[in-house]
Design a protein around this motif. Structure first.
Motif, PDB file in Angstrom:
ATOM      1  N   LYS A   1       0.813  -1.215   0.000  1.00 28.75           N
ATOM      2  CA  LYS A   1       0.000   0.000   0.000  1.00 28.75           C
ATOM      3  C   LYS A   1       0.852   1.273   0.000  1.00 28.75           C
ATOM      4  O   LYS A   1       0.610   2.186  -0.789  1.00 28.75           O
ATOM      5  CB  LYS A   1      -0.948   0.004   1.198  1.00 28.75           C
ATOM      6  CG  LYS A   1      -1.871   1.193   1.227  1.00 28.75           C
ATOM      7  CD  LYS A   1      -2.793   1.165   2.427  1.00 28.75           C
ATOM      8  CE  LYS A   1      -3.626   2.424   2.426  1.00 28.75           C
ATOM      9  NZ  LYS A   1      -4.460   2.574   3.597  1.00 28.75           N
ATOM     10  N   PHE A   2       1.869   1.341   0.863  1.00 35.06           N
ATOM     11  CA  PHE A   2       2.712   2.528   0.948  1.00 35.06           C
ATOM     12  C   PHE A   2       3.469   2.740  -0.356  1.00 35.06           C
ATOM     13  O   PHE A   2       3.518   3.857  -0.884  1.00 35.06           O
ATOM     14  CB  PHE A   2       3.690   2.427   2.132  1.00 35.06           C
ATOM     15  CG  PHE A   2       4.638   3.582   2.192  1.00 35.06           C
ATOM     16  CD1 PHE A   2       4.219   4.826   2.634  1.00 35.06           C
ATOM     17  CD2 PHE A   2       5.956   3.434   1.777  1.00 35.06           C
ATOM     18  CE1 PHE A   2       5.091   5.906   2.674  1.00 35.06           C
ATOM     19  CE2 PHE A   2       6.833   4.501   1.809  1.00 35.06           C
ATOM     20  CZ  PHE A   2       6.406   5.737   2.266  1.00 35.06           C
TER      21      PHE A   2
ATOM     22  N   GLN B   1       2.683   1.676  -3.295  1.00 32.92           N
ATOM     23  CA  GLN B   1       1.742   2.020  -4.369  1.00 32.92           C
ATOM     24  C   GLN B   1       1.346   3.489  -4.300  1.00 32.92           C
ATOM     25  O   GLN B   1       1.256   4.162  -5.326  1.00 32.92           O
ATOM     26  CB  GLN B   1       0.488   1.137  -4.319  1.00 32.92           C
ATOM     27  CG  GLN B   1      -0.446   1.328  -5.503  1.00 32.92           C
ATOM     28  CD  GLN B   1       0.203   0.954  -6.819  1.00 32.92           C
ATOM     29  OE1 GLN B   1       0.632  -0.174  -7.013  1.00 32.92           O
ATOM     30  NE2 GLN B   1       0.290   1.901  -7.745  1.00 32.92           N
ATOM     31  N   GLU B   2       1.132   3.999  -3.098  1.00 38.93           N
ATOM     32  CA  GLU B   2       0.801   5.420  -2.939  1.00 38.93           C
ATOM     33  C   GLU B   2       1.945   6.297  -3.455  1.00 38.93           C
ATOM     34  O   GLU B   2       1.711   7.292  -4.143  1.00 38.93           O
ATOM     35  CB  GLU B   2       0.500   5.739  -1.473  1.00 38.93           C
ATOM     36  CG  GLU B   2      -0.822   5.187  -0.991  1.00 38.93           C
ATOM     37  CD  GLU B   2      -1.042   5.370   0.505  1.00 38.93           C
ATOM     38  OE1 GLU B   2      -0.184   6.005   1.178  1.00 38.93           O
ATOM     39  OE2 GLU B   2      -2.060   4.869   1.004  1.00 38.93           O
ATOM     40  N   GLU B   3       3.168   5.915  -3.117  1.00 34.78           N
ATOM     41  CA  GLU B   3       4.343   6.658  -3.581  1.00 34.78           C
ATOM     42  C   GLU B   3       4.453   6.563  -5.107  1.00 34.78           C
ATOM     43  O   GLU B   3       4.707   7.561  -5.793  1.00 34.78           O
ATOM     44  CB  GLU B   3       5.612   6.099  -2.912  1.00 34.78           C
ATOM     45  CG  GLU B   3       6.843   6.904  -3.163  1.00 34.78           C
ATOM     46  CD  GLU B   3       6.851   8.257  -2.458  1.00 34.78           C
ATOM     47  OE1 GLU B   3       7.703   9.081  -2.830  1.00 34.78           O
ATOM     48  OE2 GLU B   3       6.027   8.512  -1.556  1.00 34.78           O
TER      49      GLU B   3
ATOM     50  N   ASN C   1       2.091   6.030  -7.245  1.00 33.61           N
ATOM     51  CA  ASN C   1       1.003   6.787  -7.881  1.00 33.61           C
ATOM     52  C   ASN C   1       1.356   8.262  -8.039  1.00 33.61           C
ATOM     53  O   ASN C   1       0.967   8.898  -9.017  1.00 33.61           O
ATOM     54  CB  ASN C   1      -0.296   6.636  -7.096  1.00 33.61           C
ATOM     55  CG  ASN C   1      -0.912   5.265  -7.257  1.00 33.61           C
ATOM     56  OD1 ASN C   1      -0.567   4.509  -8.174  1.00 33.61           O
ATOM     57  ND2 ASN C   1      -1.824   4.908  -6.359  1.00 33.61           N
ATOM     58  N   LYS C   2       2.112   8.814  -7.084  1.00 28.56           N
ATOM     59  CA  LYS C   2       2.546  10.208  -7.182  1.00 28.56           C
ATOM     60  C   LYS C   2       3.457  10.398  -8.390  1.00 28.56           C
ATOM     61  O   LYS C   2       3.324  11.365  -9.139  1.00 28.56           O
ATOM     62  CB  LYS C   2       3.260  10.644  -5.903  1.00 28.56           C
ATOM     63  CG  LYS C   2       2.352  10.733  -4.685  1.00 28.56           C
ATOM     64  CD  LYS C   2       3.155  11.070  -3.440  1.00 28.56           C
ATOM     65  CE  LYS C   2       2.279  10.963  -2.204  1.00 28.56           C
ATOM     66  NZ  LYS C   2       3.068  11.141  -0.971  1.00 28.56           N
TER      67      LYS C   2
END
Length: 186
Positions: A56-57, A59-61, A63-64
């Motif tokens: 999750k972490f 993927q969030e990074e 996505n940016k």
């Protein structure tokens, strides 16, 4: 005013792409076209491999970076891709970066600056196929630097002066096609 992105398509340690990309950018700027050129380095975008499973972490990074890459590429009217030739093709990092895009590139033009043992000609052939699928019109003239003659010890970039003629012709074509294609994008 047209905006043309000059994309450095290698992130390898000790890469020649940074010097070649800077040369392409400086050359384009020196022409004093009524065009805004911007040098974009893939090393600044930590793109995951398309389809990679990330926590999750991560993927969030990711996505940016994906969003920033998408917005940057969408902002251009045309491109000059600076590509190495690795194993008869463009770099995996550039292919992956293009895989993250589609509508951002549609109906735009592209030119090529390449380098490799045969001037990167096969990397350009490979990119022409990829960009065709992404609805990018690629121009005929390219700038091809040989590792044998345009680099000292295959690492210190010292381009021959005769490359200027191809660079001028390639940029003229990218500008003309980018202008024409901008009219159909609205």
């Amino acid at each position: 005013m047209l905006t043309i992105g000059i994309i450095i398509g290698s992130t390898r340690q000790g890469r020649n792409g940074e010097a070649v990309g800077k040369w392409a950018y400086d050359f384009a700027i020196s022409r004093n076209d009524e065009v805004k050129y911007e040098l974009v380095d893939l090393a600044d975008y930590k793109l995951p491999f398309l389809g990679a499973e990330l926590d999750k972490f991560a993927q969030e990074e990711a996505n940016k970076y994906i969003k920033a890459w998408s917005e940057k590429m969408a902002s251009f009217d045309g491109f000059v891709f600076v590509t190495p030739e690795y194993n008869h093709a463009t770099s995996a990092i550039l292919k992956n970066a293009l895989d993250h895009l589609n509508p951002e590139l549609n109906n735009k033009a592209a030119g090529f600056v390449s380098y490799g043992s045969l001037g990167g000609a096969r990397a350009i052939e490979n990119l022409r196929l990829i960009l065709g699928e992404l609805q990018v019109a690629d121009v005929r003239t390219a700038v091809t630097f040989s590792l044998m003659t345009d680099f000292e010890n295959m690492s210190i970039f010292q381009p021959a002066e005769y490359h200027a003629a191809n660079a001028n012709q390639m940029l003229d074509q990218v500008i003309a096609w980018s202008t024409a294609l901008k009219s159909i994008r609205g």
